[in-house]
Scaffold this active site. Structure first.
Site, PDB file in Angstrom:
ATOM      1  N   HIS A  37      -3.460  -6.288   2.104  1.00 15.80           N
ATOM      2  CA  HIS A  37      -3.012  -6.248   3.478  1.00 15.80           C
ATOM      3  C   HIS A  37      -3.776  -7.578   4.114  1.00 15.80           C
ATOM      4  CE1 HIS A  37      -2.215  -2.004   4.054  1.00 15.80           C
ATOM      5  NE2 HIS A  37      -3.088  -1.939   3.134  1.00 15.80           N
TER       6      HIS A  37
ATOM      7  N   CYS B 263       0.923  -1.198   0.087  1.00 15.30           N
ATOM      8  CA  CYS B 263       0.203   0.102   0.118  1.00 15.30           C
ATOM      9  C   CYS B 263       0.900   1.402   0.047  1.00 15.30           C
ATOM     10  CB  CYS B 263      -0.938  -0.118   1.177  1.00 15.30           C
ATOM     11  SG  CYS B 263      -2.463   1.056   0.898  1.00 15.30           S
TER      12      CYS B 263
END
Length: 250
Positions: free
Chosen positions: A199, A93
């Protein structure tokens, strides 16, 4: 045998259990009799990228990204040299975005990245949120036999990342949004650098991908990179259940 694993900015970049990736790598080392040496480093701390085997950079907010990219900039030459030397990097990310060319925020402000990855990110009008299934690219897997050709994870990002000609995605999105929700690509690989929006954390859900990172790290050190097979039947059942559940919704 030892492998040095560095968690960069663990105090600032740890969204959605990202530190679980360090726990997973360390555990999979120990189960094989490999000693994991875990390092943690934050702002202004000394780093020896060439001495690392695996570098992990997690995700964080836009505010944190603006602060950290300046710290990374002063380390750019050393980090780039280590990457060209084969350093294994997993960046998720915000960490993924910072290694790219730039991130353009919703207010038009542009944060320059390190430019190591041929990618750039532009803030979108809506967040891309939810579970993800990715069909891994054959370029990523190579000739390595692998039980799974999928990755599963969780994404939550407003940034839409686009890949240039020098970048290849980790794979194609079967469920979810991926890099930008438009071109069906997810993540990127450049040399031994892997960027992704997944994630969750990523590696406990995908032990085959964790082992790929460990094998690449061992190979770079000139060590035997044929890892002893582990009993992953519970992890494999969980992975398969998630893939089947999500693809039924697709």
């Amino acid at each position: 045998m030892k492998l040095t694993i560095c968690h960069l900015y663990p105090d600032l970049l740890d969204l959605y259990g990202d530190r679980g990736n360090i726990i997973a790598l360390a555990a999979r080392c120990r189960w094989r009799g490999i000693e994991p040496v875990i390092q943690q480093a934050s702002l202004d701390e000394d780093l020896n990228f060439m001495g690392m085997d695996i570098l992990f950079i997690g995700g964080g907010s836009d505010r944190e990204q603006g602060l950290l990219v300046q710290d990374l900039m002063r380390r750019e030459k050393e980090l780039r040299r280590a990457i060209e030397n084969g350093l294994v990097v997993l960046c998720i990310c915000g960490g993924y975005q910072m290694l790219g060319k730039y991130y353009q925020m919703s207010n038009g402000e542009r944060i320059d990245g390190l430019g190591i990855l041929d990618v750039w990110t532009i803030a979108g009008e809506r967040r891309l949120i939810g579970n993800v299934v990715v069909d891994l690219s054959e370029k990523i897997l190579g000739d390595k036999p692998c039980k799974f050709k999928t990755l599963v994870g969780f994404e939550n990002h407003s940034g839409k990342t686009h890949l240039g000609e020098k970048a290849s995605p980790l794979g194609n999105v079967l469920f979810g949004h991926g890099n930008n929700g438009e071109d069906s690509g997810e993540g990127v690989r450049y040399l031994n650098v892997f960027g992704t929006y997944l994630h969750g954390p990523l590696l406990p859900k995908n032990p085959h991908f964790a082992d790929l990172l460990l094998e690449l790290a061992a190979k770079r050190r000139g060590l035997d990179n044929s890892l002893r097979e582990l009993d992953d039947h519970l992890e494999e059942l969980a992975h398969t259940a998630m893939v089947q559940r999500l693809l039924k919704q697709a």
